[in-house]
Design a protein around this motif. Structure first.
Motif, short mmCIF file in Angstrom:
data_model
loop_
_atom_site.label_atom_id
_atom_site.label_comp_id
_atom_site.label_asym_id
_atom_site.label_seq_id
_atom_site.Cartn_x
_atom_site.Cartn_y
_atom_site.Cartn_z
N PRO A 39 45.25 39.90 19.37
CA PRO A 39 45.64 38.49 19.37
C PRO A 39 44.43 37.57 19.38
O PRO A 39 43.43 37.90 20.01
N HIS A 40 44.50 36.44 18.66
CA HIS A 40 43.34 35.54 18.68
C HIS A 40 43.40 34.58 19.86
O HIS A 40 42.39 33.98 20.23
N ASP A 41 44.57 34.40 20.47
CA ASP A 41 44.59 33.73 21.76
C ASP A 41 45.79 34.18 22.58
O ASP A 41 46.77 34.70 22.05
N TRP A 42 45.66 34.02 23.89
CA TRP A 42 46.69 34.48 24.82
C TRP A 42 47.32 33.27 25.47
O TRP A 42 46.66 32.56 26.24
N ASP A 43 48.58 32.99 25.13
CA ASP A 43 49.30 31.86 25.73
C ASP A 43 50.12 32.38 26.90
O ASP A 43 50.66 33.48 26.85
N ILE A 44 50.19 31.54 27.92
CA ILE A 44 50.93 31.94 29.12
C ILE A 44 52.07 30.94 29.34
O ILE A 44 51.91 29.74 29.09
MG MG Z 1 48.88 30.77 18.35
#
Ligand code: MG
Ligand code: ATP
Length: 447
Positions: A39-44
């Motif tokens: 993943p290019h970013d980890w959203d919470i």
């Molecule tokens: Mg995204």
């Protein structure tokens, strides 16, 4: 199923948990991890309210720009992580922005507001994957499917039509039937979406691996965004070089182009002028004289409509303009191509010629690819030698000419250009003394 969450987002989740809140990684990162890509970013997402998130991370640098939507960006080790409160999106009276977002207590409601099943999964190491809508199965089957009633979901937010195509293209997925038919039925929903947002989705779409078939199957979408494309649909090309109509040729050419937005846009637009430039000769063969220039004009209109940035616009127009010219087959021609388009432009131009050839009749493909290889080799050779192909590279400058007696003014520039041509043609080495001597011989100083 286990997902390896990196240390930083894991630490953020743990702090939320210790504060008594639920927290999950959610959306694109869960999808990508399940697909085996990083993943290019980890959203919470969390049931903590934004104020509570701010309290909990008072010792961190945070950005509050997304606060009205419930998003706090927390910075750790220089990387920002979005922590968003569970929410629903309320009514979208303009088909673009929810009138208000409401925070909700449960993860389930938050997942239900998300666009596609593959994007609507959450994960926590203790709970595992939370998958309420069959996202894992759709990932396995390669399907993009709206969460809930497709048509309603598109009505809420017309950008989702483009997002569906972008994700399908990126992963090489197909659209589930109801999702697909809702798109075909509700094209007008695209009309109220800001051009910049459409453009950004379009670039992502074009760079995906499933682009060719989707361009063909969803051409009504692309004609809605860019009506200038429509004349290419089914436009025949009775010509020994071609085996596809103009649109199918275009779709194949896009696929064969390196996945750079500007280059793929150029491939999409390169033959847009053909329908208007059509003629058929006595032998029944179709010609499209002057189409490259007409394609440039249409491309400019389309790029303006999309509110394209100037840098991309310039590169696209340059590529479209020269797409039909023969490739360089000698060092001097290669130097001239570099002069005209710059290093990247020249290399891209060769790549576009290659894609164009691969999207034509196989009859002449072998010879076309040979010309491509030669052009590529010539460019590489010149670049490796750091050969001179701009005035900047020339071993002498204006002041040298003035010292030699050339009058200040336009004559200086003209002479430098003349010398550059000599150098690019291999008629004079790019050395100071040789160039000055050449000037004296030609009596340039007296001109
Ligand atoms: Mg995204
Ligand atoms: P990418 O890898 O392209 O960033 P992503 O899935 O992370 O893909 P984002 O646009 O970053 O996509 O959005 C993050 C998540 O927010 C999505 O996975 C989806 O769950 C939700 N989302 C984003 N945009 C919308 C939208 N327009 N409608 C509904 N849900 C959305």
């Amino acid at each position: 199923m286990e997902i390896q969450i990196p240390a930083e987002p894991m630490a953020l989740m743990q702090r939320l948990n210790r504060g008594g809140y639920e927290a999950y990684v959610v959306g694109g990162c869960v999808r990508d991890a399940l697909m085996g890509t990083r993943p290019h970013d980890w959203d919470i997402c969390t049931n903590a309210l934004p104020e509570q998130v701010l309290d909990l991370f008072h010792d961190h640098r945070v950005a509050k720009t997304g606060l009205q939507h419930g998003t706090v960006m927390v910075v750790r080790q220089g990387v920002g992580y979005e922590i968003t409160t569970f929410r629903t999106d309320g009514v979208y009276s303009d088909h673009r922005h929810p009138d208000q977002v409401s925070f909700v207590p449960s993860l389930d409601q938050d997942l239900a507001r998300r666009d596609f099943t593959v994007n609507a999964m959450a994960y926590h190491p203790d709970t595992g994957v939370v998958d309420l809508f069959g996202g894992r199965e759709d990932l396995k089957q390669g399907v993009i499917r709206c969460v809930g009633q497709a048509e309603e979901r598109f009505e809420e937010d017309g950008l989702r039509l483009m997002r569906a195509l972008r994700f399908a293209s990126r992963f090489g997925f197909r659209l589930e039937e109801d999702t697909a038919s809702a798109i075909h039925r509700r094209l007008e929903l695209l009309d109220s979406i800001a051009a910049e947002r459409i453009f950004s989705e379009l670039k992502g779409f074009l760079c995906g691996k499933g682009v060719e078939a989707l361009l063909v199957d969803y051409r009504d979408v692309f004609a809605r965004i860019l009506p200038q494309l429509a004349p290419m649909f089914d436009f025949p090309q009775q010509n020994p070089h071609h085996c596809f109509d103009v649109w199918r040729h275009t779709a194949r050419a896009v696929r064969e182009t390196p996945a750079q937005p500007a280059l793929r846009i150029a491939a999409l637009f390169h033959d847009s002028g053909k329908p208007e430039c059509w003629s058929r000769d006595g032998q029944g063969i179709d010609h499209f004289y002057g189409h490259a220039q007409r394609s440039v004009e249409l491309s400019r209109d389309m790029l303006n409509r999309l509110r394209c940035d100037n840098e991309t616009k310039e590169q696209v127009l340059l590529q479209v303009k020269w797409h039909d010219l023969p490739l360089p087959q000698t060092r001097r021609e290669a130097a001239r191509l570099l002069n005209r388009m710059g290093e990247q432009g020249a290399q891209w131009s060769v790549a576009l010629h290659r894609a164009d050839a691969l999207a034509q009749s196989p009859a002449f493909l072998a010879e076309k690819l040979e010309r491509v290889e030669l052009a590529k080799a010539l460019l590489e050779e010149l670049l490796r030698e750091k050969a001179c192909f701009t005035l900047k590279d020339l071993a002498i400058g204006g002041s040298d000419l003035i010292a030699l007696g050339v009058p200040k003014g336009p004559q200086v520039g003209k002479t430098l250009k003349h010398l550059l041509e000599l150098v690019m043609d291999g008629a004079c080495p790019n050395q100071r003394e040789a160039l000055l001597e050449r000037c004296r011989q030609e009596g340039i100083n007296k001109a």
